[in-house]
Design an enzyme around this catalytic site. Structure first.
Site: not given
Ligand code: F6R
Length: 618
Positions: A2, A31, A80, A104-105, A487, A491, A494, A510, A613
């Site tokens: 949040c 967030r 969130w 938040n939490g 990666e 990408k 998501e 395998h 995020k």
């Molecule tokens: C993927 C992404 C997440 C973050 C992960 C760690 O695009 O953004 O996988 O990399 O949640 O986040 P941080 O780097 O903030 O610890």
């Protein structure tokens, strides 16, 4: 998770409290975007509250239709969802009597606290853990008439993680906040003060901030900021100046933050390298607060991180082991924490995190410290918790990353990890300063080369648009190309909600090769033919094997690698580089591909569904 904002100072330069709160929420929406809400303290002793499920735009629409009166203080929340679905009722703020509270939490002991309140006849409107806290603080205030003491007292009873902000109609010029394992920073203004989950909340008004520590309570009025611990003992909070400004938090003419941040990558890498070499060619890592004797005695490095940051750790493993001859393990922070890992005083645990707030990574770091390990954070966000708790920090200087999916932070994390590897190699005598300087000079060419990859990205975009109805894409890589493949797959999952998987190319036979059927798109990250030739030819053989089974091969290879051309349906060439540095280039077409495909599907690439995020709950 949040996003939280608080503001006092109706006569301050930033304007109406409601506008400041909404602007803060706009900047924090990355967030969480399940719902948004505000509470205002209205002169004359009333609260005004508005909250709406869905994105912030829904709340703004509601406020346009039903405007709120002028106010002296405001709190705002973008959610969130954890406890209770994303509905209007579960949206924050939660009101109890003349008090409004945001959170938040997760409050882990909320059920016991709720039972206590129910027994006393309290009625609940929502399914959230937060409403329990609102009632508790309201009752504590009624008993003490001291909002700061009321919040601190309740915070002492809570288990779990929280940042809480509270306003009360009786104290019109005051917002009180408390934090435990969740972020909260203070913005210092002139005749106004701010609270935010991160500095983005108030960067349009001030760059002067205060870091709050664990278990601290802050009370802001237009002219004062008071910090105490949960027992009311005064605490001196550390001031700092935010090293980026509002333009870094804007889209700058791009259609999305994601596009802008992909485009920012040359700068992010250049800034992370900046000023880290002295005149004698030695690496200077100013923030490295770990003694040289300790670093020389390290016999194992464990990288803990999640998601994209963990893939940066995987790249680091190849480089650091090669340069320093120290074994490096890379572990997802949430797995590390709960499996009784073997770490001791000679282990260096490196936590990589863009936000510096990821709860899984923070918990892993704490666990490592308890076991006696030395800890180092590679983090992008100043003032966040992980660098505060680690023994040392190496900041990445990528600037604010707003899009939920990480891009420029990934490249900056890899760059910082290379710096750490080179520093250790020089210190421990594996490399001489001139060798370090030579590698750094190659590193300094990388921003220009990343720019070249971006300049050539139109073909990737074209292919991505053609493939907008693709159901599944596989990614193969080997050596440092393997984390790049992982990666690329992440990408695409998501951003575009497409099934995607990354594999080590050597693993193909395998099992995963069974997935190949006619038309299956497969990205293959090919290593340089100039370095480890055996690997290059092995990956080229892998391309032939999948092509023979009908795969559509999309190949990332370096300039001049004509050997791949006969077996590739499409080749995306990137400039030549040494093998270990190649991920900084090879991942870029994969980021562009995922972003463009998501745009082509009409998706919100900055705020993908279900994500947030900064994952501040375990
Ligand atoms: C993927 C992404 C997440 C973050 C992960 C760690 O695009 O953004 O996988 O990399 O949640 O986040 P941080 O780097 O903030 O610890």
């Amino acid at each position: 998770m949040c996003g939280i904002v608080g503001y006092v100072g109706s006569a301050g330069p930033s304007g109406r409290p409601l506008d400041v709160a909404l602007e803060g929420l706009r900047r924090l929406e990355y967030r969480g975007y399940d719902s948004a809400g505000v509470a205002l303290v209205v002169p004359g002793g009333e609260l005004a509250v508005a909250k709406k499920a869905g994105k912030l735009a829904n709340l703004v629409e509601e406020l346009d239709a039903h405007p709120l009166p002028p106010a002296t203080a405001a709190i705002g929340h973008t959610r969130w969802a954890t406890h209770g679905g994303p509905t209007d009722v579960n949206a924050h703020p939660h009101v109890s009597g003349r008090l409004a509270l945001i959170h938040n939490g997760i409050v882990e002991n909320y059920a016991a606290l709720k039972a206590e309140l129910l027994a006393e006849g309290v009625e609940f409107l929502s399914e959230t853990d937060t409403e329990v806290v609102a009632h508790l603080v309201s009752r504590a205030y009624d008993a003490t008439k001291d909002l700061t003491a009321a919040l601190a007292g309740v915070a002492r009873r809570l288990e779990g993680t929280f940042t809480l902000l509270v306003v009360h109609a009786d104290v019109p010029d005051t917002v009180v906040g408390a934090r435990h394992d969740s972020p909260l920073v203070v913005g210092l203004g002139d005749g106004e003060n701010f609270l935010g989950s991160d500095v983005a909340a108030f960067i349009g008004s001030t760059r002067q901030a205060l870091e709050l520590g664990q278990d601290q309570v802050v009370t802001i009025t237009p002219t004062s900021v008071t910090v105490t611990d949960l027992d009311g003992t005064p605490v001196q909070a550390a001031p700092y100046t935010v090293d980026w400004d509002i333009s870094a938090a804007e889209k700058g003419g791009f259609r999305s933050f994601m596009d802008k941040e992909i485009n920012d990558q040359p700068q992010a890498v250049a800034d992370t390298l900046l000023g880290r070499l002295d005149l004698a060619g030695h690496l200077v890592l100013d923030e490295m607060r770990i003694g040289e004797t300790v670093l020389r005695s390290v016999d194992k490095i464990v990288v803990v991180a999640c998601g994209t940051a963990a893939y940066a750790g995987h790249v680091a493993k190849y480089a650091v082991e090669h340069w320093c001859r120290i074994p490096v393990e890379v572990e997802l922070a949430h797995e590390f924490r709960y499996r009784d890992p073997v770490v001791d005083e000679r282990t260096l645990v490196v936590a990589i995190s863009q936000s510096g707030e990821t709860m899984d990574t923070l918990m892993a770091l704490r666990h490592a410290k308890e076991q006696g390990a030395t800890t180092l954070a590679i983090v992008n966000t100043h003032g966040s918790t992980i660098p505060r708790e680690a023994d040392a920090v190496l900041y990445t200087h990528a600037g604010p990353e707003i899009a939920v999916a990480s891009t420029k932070a990934f490249l900056a994390q890899i760059t910082a990890a290379y710096l750490l590897g080179l520093y250790l190699a020089e210190l421990r005598g594996n490399k001489f300063p001139d060798e370090v300087a030579a590698t750094l000079s190659e590193l300094r060419e990388m921003p220009g080369k990343i720019q070249q990859v971006l300049d050539r990205s139109e073909r990737v975009r074209e292919i991505a648009r053609w493939m907008s109805d693709t159901q599944s894409v596989l990614f193969l890589g080997r050596h440092v190309g393997y984390p790049v493949a992982l990666e690329g797959a992440l990408k695409l999952k998501e951003l575009a909600y497409i099934h995607a998987e990354g594999f080590a190319a050597g693993e193909l036979k395998h099992g995963p090769i069974a997935l190949i059927e006619p038309g299956q798109p497969v990205f293959v990250v090919v290593p340089s033919p100039r370095g480890r030739n055996s690997l290059h030819s092995k990956v080229v053989s892998n391309i032939q094997e999948i092509r023979a089974r009908g795969a559509r091969t999309l190949v990332v290879a370096e300039d001049g690698d004509d050997a791949v051309v006969p077996y590739a349906d499409e080749v995306f060439f990137v400039p030549q580089s040494s093998t270990l540095l190649a991920p900084l280039l090879a991942v870029v077409p994969l980021q562009v591909f995922a972003s463009e495909l998501a745009h082509a599907k009409g998706l919100d690439v900055d705020q993908p569904r279900n994500l947030a995020k900064s994952v501040t709950v375990e």
